[in-house]
Design an enzyme around this catalytic site. Structure first.
Site, PDB file in Angstrom:
ATOM      1  N   LEU A  11       0.828  -1.206   0.000  1.00 35.41           N
ATOM      2  CA  LEU A  11       0.000   0.000   0.000  1.00 35.41           C
ATOM      3  C   LEU A  11       0.854   1.245   0.000  1.00 35.41           C
ATOM      4  O   LEU A  11       0.435   2.300  -0.451  1.00 35.41           O
ATOM      5  CB  LEU A  11      -0.891   0.011   1.240  1.00 35.41           C
ATOM      6  CG  LEU A  11      -1.937  -1.097   1.341  1.00 35.41           C
ATOM      7  CD1 LEU A  11      -2.597  -1.053   2.683  1.00 35.41           C
ATOM      8  CD2 LEU A  11      -2.965  -0.948   0.231  1.00 35.41           C
TER       9      LEU A  11
ATOM     10  N   GLY B 181       5.720   3.537   4.753  1.00 32.59           N
ATOM     11  CA  GLY B 181       5.376   4.353   5.910  1.00 32.59           C
ATOM     12  C   GLY B 181       6.590   4.776   6.701  1.00 32.59           C
ATOM     13  O   GLY B 181       7.714   4.667   6.225  1.00 32.59           O
TER      14      GLY B 181
ATOM     15  N   ASP C 189       3.289  13.935  14.229  1.00 25.29           N
ATOM     16  CA  ASP C 189       3.401  13.846  12.772  1.00 25.29           C
ATOM     17  C   ASP C 189       2.013  13.852  12.134  1.00 25.29           C
ATOM     18  O   ASP C 189       1.707  13.017  11.293  1.00 25.29           O
ATOM     19  CB  ASP C 189       4.179  12.597  12.380  1.00 25.29           C
ATOM     20  CG  ASP C 189       4.714  12.685  10.955  1.00 25.29           C
ATOM     21  OD1 ASP C 189       5.045  11.638  10.376  1.00 25.29           O
ATOM     22  OD2 ASP C 189       4.779  13.793  10.406  1.00 25.29           O
TER      23      ASP C 189
END
Ligand SMILES: *[C@@H]1O[C@H](CO)[C@@H](O)[C@H](O)[C@H]1NC(C)=O
Ligand SMILES: *[C@@H]1O[C@H](CO)[C@@H](O)[C@H](O)[C@H]1NC(C)=O
Ligand SMILES: *[C@@H]1O[C@H](CO)[C@@H](O)[C@H](O)[C@H]1NC(C)=O
Ligand SMILES: *[C@@H]1O[C@H](CO)[C@@H](O)[C@H](O)[C@H]1NC(C)=O
Ligand SMILES: *[C@@H]1O[C@H](CO)[C@@H](O)[C@H](O)[C@H]1NC(C)=O
Ligand SMILES: *[C@@H]1O[C@H](CO)[C@@H](O)[C@H](O)[C@H]1NC(C)=O
Ligand SMILES: *[C@@H]1O[C@H](CO)[C@@H](O)[C@H](O)[C@H]1NC(C)=O
Ligand SMILES: *[C@@H]1O[C@H](CO)[C@@H](O)[C@H](O)[C@H]1NC(C)=O
Ligand SMILES: *[C@@H]1O[C@H](CO)[C@@H](O)[C@H](O)[C@H]1NC(C)=O
Ligand SMILES: *[C@@H]1O[C@H](CO)[C@@H](O)[C@H](O)[C@H]1NC(C)=O
Length: 854
Positions: free
Chosen positions: A537, A540, A656
């Site tokens: 996906l 990260g 974040d």
């Protein structure tokens, strides 16, 4: 495959029935013929011999397998490279006494033969073949002498080493006892991998892939193979090493005869020891090589020393007195070219003047002994003397370590494939010059000194922590909870690799601590199709994210932390600890985690609609989010942050927040994700400081970006930026205009002119658009991004202003941060930065080092 194993069961079953009426047979005599479907079973029924088809193959092979193990486990194959097509194979003993396999459907073609040369055919009728209880198929006879072994399957191993079977070399006949892997599970043909002994120097075993050396066992040192410390597990099996003029060989025996244990050279290139577990009805791995990087032959090159126990650091070191040959490669963690001698005096000595010395390396696999010189007579002292006098000598060790050591092994030239073991390794003495030795001794003493200081400091720290813990426990008694206690109760250290299934034990303990699902690596691997690229996906914080589907149909997102990321484990603990406790509809739900084989993974619920950034910054998808939807998303995000800051049991600063960290579920409800960098605050702590600034440019508040200070208000700043991005459909960092350097600056300019509504994304000017609400949102956004943290509202205030519980009309914001014109911010990419904190400089001067792209 199912059919095959059924077939196997049926034959076994039929045979067992047969046994009850006729006497057991473990022999084939001269006049008998042995057809496909017939079976020999050893006298105590441990092994069976007959025709079989491996895996999904339809070909017929002749071989030996475990008779009492329910999973078909073939240990020897006769015609491995020459299968029979169909069930017309026939075995018989042909004159002058060879076991021969022929294919009757193919003109009686010769398929395989024991092929022993027997002189004189006179007494051939006395030959017979017998399957022994050890799994050895023995051909007796020849030359009229019953009882003389003329051939045995143990002399021609395939991929399996059984107890009592030898590995090594018969020096008399030149026969090499070696293992060769199968081609695949379905094809027992000769594969790429070989496990064999090399006699040169001091004999060692090597695992080869074709002609390339993969792994080395090290020489026998009297109690074990130098590179196989696990071998000393004597209570389960015993090892027999023979080295004489007739043979050099190693074999093993199992103390308890009811245990089935085998060594197998796997078709994927590992040497495994497996033991049958009747309870689990499966083979359990006991030992395997190569296991870690340091097991691979010459991983650190010549004069390198591989140390796999340095967490997060490069595993290669140079031996004392040596330095990396190519420093740039070494820096990039490539040790293959090894090390070379440091410039200085040569290793040529005059022992009476003591100008060379030795540094002892403890618990290592000794360097490759292929070119070493072995002297079984010399003692260790004489060995040192010999080595120091001989210029070409680079290291020495004793040949037999039992009883204090005897014999002498010296290396002349390169020292290859040395590695460290945590215990049970061997000691090696590396030759260095006198000055290097002096320096080494000084350093060791220094570090011992340091060690004492460290121990002292650590004990003081421990006492302080203990007092602290007691304090906390007392506080808890009073009914107050504190976060540190929660952290202490949650031990997340990764399971150590253990051959006794210790890891599963540890995992169980973790289960008890948390009602968090601990997934098995196999399950995850299966769900994500072995982490297929198609399921990826994205990339990260500290690794990749994959989509997966569990066997129950449930969709999951797996965050696989990269093994290389040094900080990973801290962040991992942080994230698991945090999210496991957080339950809110605007936060992504953590389903579980997986810590196994060095892998660290988090398993989340899968959100099909991905990140908010995919929508608001996209012209077409942006239309899917009308004003109402966007307003609700903004509210949802605010609720999630309020929960983090105030309502959850812990006080959490996300650090974040950004559009890509807000995921949308099927109903377009926002869910905040990526807590990898989140920090827990003490209940009454207001602000903290970090030396490692992590976050995303464009969303970082000025005090955090410049001084590493973070607080609730730094999240408020990020939220303000996010809010304006949602309203405008533009990225803060990519917005350029003559008057403003970024989106915030642009909004500020428009605000001052009273035209703030101009920034509203044209995609949302539909039915649901409400200029009053939009104006209020812009104002709230501006309040959030004010330069000084104390001017900014708290998240709960933001939430109440958003939902119009607090009137905002009378408030006017001060100038936002980062709106100075012609700033040197030029990147529109979002990067995570690490900056040295506490630079009192302006934004432009901050030294920003890119740690990694996101
Ligand atoms: C084998 O067969 C031959 C002739 O067919 C016979 O004479 C001999 O006795 C047989 N031997 C055995 C051991 O059955
Ligand atoms: C095996 O035999 C079958 C039928 O006898 C035939 O169709 C097939 O081609 C043969 N396979 C091989 C590999 O010879
Ligand atoms: C049998 O052995 C001889 C040499 O001993 C060899 O030439 C021959 O190829 C072998 N035959 C088979 C079928 O292995
Ligand atoms: C078979 O063996 C018997 C003794 O066991 C021997 O007398 C006889 O000559 C042998 N026959 C042949 C054909 O070798
Ligand atoms: C080695 O080979 C010789 C000659 O073939 C044989 O006599 C001896 O028994 C063999 N040794 C072993 C341990 O098999
Ligand atoms: C090693 O030394 C021990 C005791 O000194 C001795 O019993 C053993 O046979 C030696 N092993 C080898 C392989 O020389
Ligand atoms: C079967 O025979 C082998 C070899 O004699 C022996 O080591 C083993 O203990 C026996 N197994 C059982 C289950 O009796
Ligand atoms: C080789 O390893 C694979 C994966 O671990 C396993 O499925 C297979 O059964 C092994 N093969 C043998 C011969 O043990
Ligand atoms: C070794 O050193 C001693 C003392 O300095 C000297 O007498 C001797 O000649 C030297 N030997 C060699 C081989 O250099
Ligand atoms: C050093 O040892 C090697 C190996 O034993 C030998 O070949 C060489 O001659 C020796 N050199 C000297 C100077 O003794």
């Amino acid at each position: 495959m199912q059919q095959r194993s059924n077939y196997f069961y049926i034959t076994t079953f039929l045979f067992t029935c047969l046994l009850q009426c006729c006497t057991s047979t473990d022999t084939i005599t001269q006049n008998q013929s042995f057809k496909d479907g017939d079976l020999l079973v050893s006298s105590n029924k441990s092994f069976a011999f007959g025709f079989f088809s491996p895996g999904a193959s339809l070909n017929r092979y002749v071989g030996i397998w475990y008779n009492r193990v329910s999973e078909q486990t073939v240990v020897w194959v006769a015609n491995r490279n020459n299968p029979i097509n169909g069930s017309h194979g026939v075995l018989s003993i042909e004159t002058p006494g060879n076991l021969v396999l022929r294919d009757q459907s193919n003109k009686n073609k010769l398929i395989w033969s024991t092929n022993v040369s027997i002189s004189g055919s006179s007494a051939a009728n006395s030959s017979f073949i017998q399957l022994m209880d050890t799994g050895n198929l023995v051909l007796f006879g020849g030359e009229g002498n019953r009882g003389i072994i003329s051939w045995q399957s143990f002399d021609y191993p395939t991929n399996t080493l059984l107890p009592h079977m030898k590995q090594g070399v018969n020096r008399t006949s030149g026969l090499l006892w070696s293992l060769t892997s199968w081609k695949s599970k379905d094809d027992p043909g000769t594969g790429d991998f070989q496990f064999k002994m090399v006699l040169n120097g001091s004999p060692q075993f090597f695992l080869y892939k074709n002609s390339e050396r993969l792994w080395r066992s090290g020489p026998w040192n009297g109690i074990q193979l130098s590179g196989v410390p696990d071998m000393t597990t004597r209570f389960i099996f015993s090892v027999d090493y023979v080295e004489n003029n007739n043979e050099v060989s190693l074999s093993y025996a199992i103390h308890n005869p009811s245990i089935f244990s085998r060594m197998v050279l796997n078709e994927s290139g590992t040497m495994d020891r497996l033991t049958w577990q009747e309870g689990q009805k499966s083979w359990v791995q006991f030992w395997t090589v190569p296991k870690d990087q340091c097991d691979y032959y010459s991983h650190c090159g010549a004069f390198g020393d591989c140390n796999p126990y340095k967490l997060g650091e490069f595993e290669c070191e140079c031996l004392p007195g040596y330095e990396p040959k190519v420093k740039s490669e070494w820096y990039l963690r490539d040790g293959i070219n090894g090390c070379t001698r440091k410039p200085g005096e040569p290793l040529c000595g005059n022992s009476t003047r003591n100008d060379v010395g030795f540094i002892k390396l403890t618990s290592v696999k000794v360097p490759d002994t292929t070119n070493a010189v072995v002297n079984r007579v010399l003692g260790l002292k004489e060995c040192a003397d010999f080595c120091s006098k001989n210029c070409s000598c680079t290291a020495y060790t004793s040949a037999n370590v039992s009883n204090g050591g005897s014999g002498c092994v010296t290396w002349h030239g390169e020292l290859i494939d040395t590695r460290q073991f945590s215990n049970q390794g061997q000691d090696v003495y590396i030759k260095v010059t006198a000055s290097e030795l002096a320096e080494y001794v000084k350093n060791v003493k220094g570090s011992r000194h340091k060690k004492w200081i460290i121990i002292l400091v650590a004990s003081i720290a421990l006492i302080v922590v203990l007092i602290f813990v007691i304090f906390i426990v007392l506080r808890k008694r009073k009914g107050r909870r504190h976060y540190i206690q929660e952290l202490l109760s949650f031990n997340l250290s990764p399971p150590s690799v253990s051959s006794y299934g210790g890891s599963s034990l540890k995992r169980k303990q973790m289960d008890e601590n948390r009602d968090l699902t601990i997934y098995d690596l196999k399950t995850i691997s299966c769900a994500t199709d072995s982490f297929a690229l198609a399921n990826k996906l994205g990339e990260g914080g500290f690794g990749s994210v994959y989509k997966g589907r569990l066997s129950n149909g449930c969709e999951i997102a797996v965050k696989r932390l990269s093994k290389s990321s040094g900080q990973g484990i801290e962040e991992f603990k942080n994230e698991v600890t945090l999210i496991a406790r957080l339950q809110h509809k605007n936060l992504v739900k953590l389903l579980g985690c997986c810590i196994q084989e060095g892998e660290k993974m988090l398993v989340y619920e899968y959100l099909p609609n991905k990140g908010l950034d995919n929508y608001i910054f996209d012209k077409e998808k942006g239309e899917l989010l009308d004003w109402r939807k966007r307003f609700e998303i903004s509210l949802g995000i605010a609720r999630g942050i309020v929960y983090l800051h105030r309502d959850s049991r812990l006080k959490i600063i996300h650090r974040d927040l950004k559009s890509s960290n807000v995921l949308l579920d099927a109903n377009m409800q926002p869910k905040i994700s990526d807590f990898g960098m989140a920090r827990i605050f003490g209940a009454d702590q207001m602000e903290a400081k970090t030396l490692r600034v992590v976050g995303t440019y464009g969303y970082m508040s000025p005090e955090y970006a410049m001084q590493g200070l973070f607080s609730e208000k730094s999240d408020v700043f990020s939220y303000g930026v996010l809010l304006m991005e949602i309203i405008s459909g533009k990225r803060n960092s990519s917005y350029f205009n003559d008057d403003a350097v970024n989106l915030i600056g642009y909004v500020w300019e428009l605000w001052k002119e009273g035209k703030a509504l101009n920034i509203v994304d044209s995609a949302i000017l539909g039915e649901s658009y409400n200029p009053d609400e939009a104006g209020r949102c812009i104002l709230i956004g501006l309040l959030c991004v004010q330069e000084h943290a104390m001017d900014r509202p708290t998240m709960s205030e933001v939430l109440s202003m958003l939902s119009n519980e607090t009137s905002v009309s009378s408030i006017s914001p001060k100038e936002p941060a980062f709106v100075i014109k012609k700033s040197s911010y030029q990147s529109d990419k979002t990067h995570t930065y690490s900056s040295s904190a506490s630079l009192g400089a302006s934004v432009d001067d901050v030294t920003i080092t890119v740690v990694r792209a996101r």
